[in-house]
Design a protein around this motif. Structure first.
Motif, PDB file in Angstrom:
ATOM      1  N   UNK A  53      16.246  32.963  10.906  1.00 21.74           N
ATOM      2  CA  UNK A  53      15.481  32.490  12.051  1.00 21.74           C
ATOM      3  C   UNK A  53      16.012  33.093  13.347  1.00 21.74           C
ATOM      4  N   UNK A  54      15.100  33.522  14.211  1.00 22.77           N
ATOM      5  CA  UNK A  54      15.469  34.113  15.485  1.00 22.77           C
ATOM      6  C   UNK A  54      15.639  35.614  15.458  1.00 22.77           C
ATOM      7  N   UNK A  55      15.554  36.243  14.288  1.00 22.61           N
ATOM      8  CA  UNK A  55      15.787  37.688  14.189  1.00 22.61           C
ATOM      9  C   UNK A  55      14.762  38.459  15.009  1.00 22.61           C
ATOM     10  N   UNK A  83      19.986  28.627  17.996  1.00 29.32           N
ATOM     11  CA  UNK A  83      19.338  28.206  16.748  1.00 29.32           C
ATOM     12  C   UNK A  83      17.954  27.637  17.082  1.00 29.32           C
ATOM     13  N   UNK A  84      17.150  27.459  16.054  1.00 32.62           N
ATOM     14  CA  UNK A  84      15.877  26.793  16.224  1.00 32.62           C
ATOM     15  C   UNK A  84      16.055  25.292  16.079  1.00 32.62           C
ATOM     16  N   UNK A  96       6.782  19.414  19.061  1.00 30.54           N
ATOM     17  CA  UNK A  96       7.278  20.652  19.660  1.00 30.54           C
ATOM     18  C   UNK A  96       8.561  21.075  18.957  1.00 30.54           C
ATOM     19  N   UNK A  97       8.871  22.356  19.060  1.00 29.94           N
ATOM     20  CA  UNK A  97      10.170  22.898  18.656  1.00 29.94           C
ATOM     21  C   UNK A  97      10.478  24.054  19.587  1.00 29.94           C
ATOM     22  N   UNK A  98      11.722  24.490  19.617  1.00 28.33           N
ATOM     23  CA  UNK A  98      12.114  25.575  20.503  1.00 28.33           C
ATOM     24  C   UNK A  98      13.502  26.081  20.116  1.00 28.33           C
ATOM     25  N   UNK A 158      19.347  14.213  15.747  1.00 34.06           N
ATOM     26  CA  UNK A 158      20.133  15.353  16.190  1.00 34.06           C
ATOM     27  C   UNK A 158      19.256  16.566  16.463  1.00 34.06           C
ATOM     28  N   UNK A 159      19.802  17.500  17.236  1.00 32.01           N
ATOM     29  CA  UNK A 159      19.080  18.726  17.549  1.00 32.01           C
ATOM     30  C   UNK A 159      18.826  19.550  16.297  1.00 32.01           C
ATOM     31  N   UNK A 160      19.788  19.553  15.390  1.00 30.64           N
ATOM     32  CA  UNK A 160      19.652  20.289  14.137  1.00 30.64           C
ATOM     33  C   UNK A 160      19.264  19.335  13.020  1.00 30.64           C
ATOM     34  N   UNK A 161      18.228  19.690  12.295  1.00 30.74           N
ATOM     35  CA  UNK A 161      17.841  18.926  11.123  1.00 30.74           C
ATOM     36  C   UNK A 161      18.796  19.249   9.976  1.00 30.74           C
ATOM     37  N   UNK A 162      18.822  18.415   8.926  1.00 29.27           N
ATOM     38  CA  UNK A 162      19.646  18.756   7.751  1.00 29.27           C
ATOM     39  C   UNK A 162      19.301  20.125   7.172  1.00 29.27           C
ATOM     40  N   UNK A 163      18.016  20.501   7.223  1.00 31.20           N
ATOM     41  CA  UNK A 163      17.625  21.814   6.724  1.00 31.20           C
ATOM     42  C   UNK A 163      18.252  22.920   7.559  1.00 31.20           C
TER      43      UNK A 163
END
Length: 788
Positions: free
Chosen positions: A89-91, A556-557, A594-596, A652-657
């Motif tokens: 992700x983000x590449x 990160x996403x 939303x996501x970012x 949290x900002x980061x999900x477990x995935x």
């Protein structure tokens, strides 16, 4: 770095010669490096447009943390950002697939931070591609193959030739055309099939649909046609040499998206999307549903021109490099449901917009060796660099942006569109000394100024001590500074279905600020490595290097933050942010979020690289080149950034995935054992690559809320075999197989249909997408090379 023998280097460098690529089945540079460099991993399956331009990375870090050079000059990035979650992700880095393999003389992979020498973003390392410079001769090569399953047809034809330019110049040119067909690894769709494959009553699907029950084709390779041209030229005028090199590429590709199930109108299936179609809609479009595809038409070019020479004892190199990548995105074989309902008409193809990325880099490099009484002359190098970059999103056509847009991939809105730029100035100095014969020291400092991120200074200190010809120690301390890519800062899109809308907000936008997000900050890194080089016996060399890489403010996403779920307003702040960004959503959607991208974590990556090579002479039976290359790589999260206050209630900002994508989705161990037997006209190359376990946590609804599941790919050995015969001095024929024994990853964990994913990605018998060796199984091929 060019011309340095790997075993003599103060830092870990792996040199991959052009002969290595002759023994790789797929004629693609990413695959070639993934099969020869253990710390280099390739993406096997991408989501959405990422499946059209796959990426790769070093040492388990972001692909954006590896700097790609061609003949020592910075390569421009792709415009196609990898948005969806996953290890890649983000590449938005240089696309290695657009450099023809037959144009390459060799590749130097510096598996160490080199930010002070080549650019502050070289946190994971550097891939330096050296092009051929032969002034005569050449070859024609043809390759054909397919997967054991009978799909993924692959073909390539290339021509390389060199010619002299007068008495002091050369021109080397390579042309390549490649084709790769679809592969399909999805099974029965759980929306209308039971575990046994029987039809679920009332699903709106009939068993006479071709391919039933395996109708969802999203899990598999994209189809692509790629045409690449590369040249390398130079002319020596005496005290000055003029040089130039460049590439041009054209790619046309498409990838399947989720199958759209028919809905019903007065008892008859009409439009291939779930939900009511409207009583006025006659049975005129896709009565059996349809499989939309995402399309890509890409044009890419890079050009370098330069002069270099010597003035007294000073060597100088002045160059200018420009690169541009444009990706026109479309949705094919699809429909705009809302437009069809409102007007009784819909296009079946949509122009969704375009991404355009440019980079212009100017360099002046100067070096001189000084005799100061040490074992070897003191080498001093310094230089200046100026770089201008841009990233642009172009809006889609009217049909692609009407309400929810075309099924599977809507067009980019005017609120998404825009052009963004950055300027960068840098200066560096590098001093290499050998005070005594046994000790080599290299120190570098680099200063960079970004017009949007200000100033930074990074450094690197490398040393090597040879105790004797058989054993040497080496180590490095360095730091780095990676400014966010313009794509990470400003990418914006709306992902929709008939009942949902998820807006990808640019982190630098006022809308993101309303939710409490700050603009992206640069990543900062600290690298340590220590290792040895050993020659314990004749024909035997071994290297081992341990490393630790700390990254702060890693980009990160984020997870999905809901604004609306059904009739419940989960967060009014999310809804307000979407409106502030200018998005006008279909009022019928009931799932809005939303996501970012965000500076979400600090990480520590620790690992070890090991290489061993040995040659066995078999007297009258030729010789065997043995090799062992291994990488152990572990990433841990040392700090998590808390979510902003307006979203704190959603977790949290980061999900477990997302956490598993950073820490466990790539195997920690990768070991490659090789044996190349050569005798007279025969050559047999056998390679066994062992991948450690990898795993990913899966969230059925995408929010990370329980229940979550874990998909695992166990320890697996992949065997590659290549058999070559030199028919004549000019003709070489080879046949082989990658993944000889047809190993495939396990199937994804099946969600119950009642609680599965509405978009249909819950399919039976679909292999796990994080598999480090891909999802397609065995691939066999044949290759013919004719030299002249």
């Amino acid at each position: 770095m060019s011309g340095l023998k790997a075993g003599d280097s103060p830092a870990p460098v792996q040199v991959v010669g052009s002969d290595s690529f002759k023994r790789i089945g797929q004629p693609d540079l990413i695959q070639g490096l993934a099969q020869t460099v253990p710390s280099f991993t390739a993406e096997g399956l991408g989501g959405d447009t990422a499946n059209l331009t796959l990426s790769a990375r070093l040492r388990g870090l972001s692909p954006n943390d590896t700097l790609v050079l061609v003949n020592g000059k910075r390569r421009h990035p792709t415009g196609n950002l990898h948005v969806l979650g996953g290890p890649y992700q983000g590449a938005a880095t240089a696309d290695l697939s657009l450099i023809p393999v037959d144009a390459i003389d060799h590749i130097e992979v510096l598996q160490d931070g080199a930010a002070a020498q080549y650019g502050t973003d070289a946190i994971a390392g550097v891939v330096n591609i050296i092009l051929k410079n032969a002034s005569s001769g050449g070859q024609v090569a043809a390759t054909a193959g397919q997967y054991y399953q009978g799909d993924g047809d692959t073909g390539a034809l290339s021509l390389n030739f060199g010619t002299s330019l007068g008495s002091a110049g050369f021109l080397n040119v390579t042309g390549e055309t490649r084709f790769h067909g679809f592969s399909r690894r999805g099974g029965a769709d759980a929306r209308f099939s039971t575990v046994s494959g029987a039809l679920i009553p009332g699903s709106g699907v009939t068993t006479n649909i071709p391919g039933y029950p395996n109708l969802n084709n999203i899990v598999g390779d994209a189809q692509s046609n790629i045409d690449n041209i590369a040249y390398n030229t130079g002319y020596n005028f005496g005290s000055v040499e003029a040089y130039s090199f460049g590439t041009y590429s054209y790619r046309k590709a498409s990838a399947f998206e989720n199958y759209r199930v028919p809905c019903k109108v007065i008892g008859s299936p009409v439009l291939g999307v779930a939900g009511a179609c409207g009583a006025a809609d006659a049975v005129v479009f896709a009565p059996l549903g349809f499989s939309p595809r995402e399309g890509l038409v890409e044009s890419d070019y890079g050009l370098t021109v330069g002069l270099r020479g010597d003035i007294d004892a000073w060597h100088w190199d002045l160059s200018s490099t420009y690169g541009r990548d444009k990706d026109d995105i479309s949705t094919l074989n699809s429909a705009n449901r809302a437009l069809f309902i409102d007007t009784h008409f819909t296009p079946t193809q949509f122009a969704d917009g375009a991404f355009t990325s440019t980079q212009w880099t100017n360099n002046l490099d100067i070096s001189r060796a000084f005799d100061v009484g040490m074992a070897q002359p003191l080498n001093v190098a310094f230089g200046l660099e100026q770089r201008s970059e841009s990233y642009e999103i172009t809006a889609g056509d009217a049909g692609s942006t009407y309400k929810e847009g075309g099924q599977s991939y809507p067009g980019f809105l005017q609120s998404d569109a825009g052009k963004h730029t950055r300027n960068n100035y840098a200066g560096y100095i590098d001093i290499a000394a050998q005070p005594v014969e046994a000790l080599k020291i290299d120190a570098a400092v680099r200063y960079e100024h970004f017009n949007d991120f200000g100033d930074t200074t990074v450094g690197k200190l490398t040393g090597r001590y040879d105790f004797n010809p058989e054993f040497a120690l080496r180590g490095t301390i360095a730091n780095g500074f990676r400014a966010p890519t313009l794509a990470e800062e400003f990418y914006s899109a709306t992902n929709v279905s008939p009942t949902s809308a998820v807006v990808q907000l640019p982190p630098n936008s006022p809308a993101a600020a309303l939710l409490g997000f700050a603009p992206l900050k640069p990543e900062k890194s600290t690298n340590y490595s220590v290792g040895f080089v050993a020659h314990p016996a004749a024909n035997l060399i071994a290297t081992l290097d341990a490393y630790s890489i700390d990254i702060t403010n890693r980009i990160i996403g984020s997870g999905l933050y809901l604004g609306l779920n059904g009739t419940t307003v989960v967060s009014q702040a999310v809804i307000d942010a979407i409106r502030a960004h200018g998005n006008v959503l279909d009022p019928t959607v009931t799932f809005v979020g939303v996501s970012l991208f965000a500076n979400g974590v600090d990480t520590r990556t620790q690992g070890v690289d090991l290489t061993i090579s040995y040659v066995t002479e078999l007297e009258g039976w030729g010789h065997i080149d043995w090799s062992l290359a291994a990488n152990y790589n572990k990433t841990t999260i040392t700090k998590q950034t808390p979510p902003p206050a307006p979203l704190a209630a959603q977790g949290a900002l980061l999900s477990p995935t997302a956490i598993s994508d950073l820490t466990t989705a790539s195997p920690r161990e990768k070991v490659s054992l090789g044996a190349l037997w050569s005798m007279d006209k025969w050559a047999v190359n056998l390679r066994e690559t062992i991948y450690g376990e990898s795993s990913e946590i899966v969230s059925p609804d995408g929010t990370g809320a329980p229940p979550n599941f874990t998909n695992k790919v166990g320890v697996t050995g992949i065997t590659d075999l290549d058999i070559a015969y030199q028919v004549t001095d000019q003709v070489r024929l080879s046949v082989g197989a990658n993944n000889l024994f047809d190993q495939k990853p396990p199937n994804v964990l099946q969600f119950p249909p009642a609680g599965g994913l509405a978009d249909g990605s819950n399919v039976y018998d679909a292999p796990i997408g994080i598999s480090p060796y891909g999802i397609n199984g065995g691939f066999y091929y044949g290759r013919l090379v004719v030299k002249f």
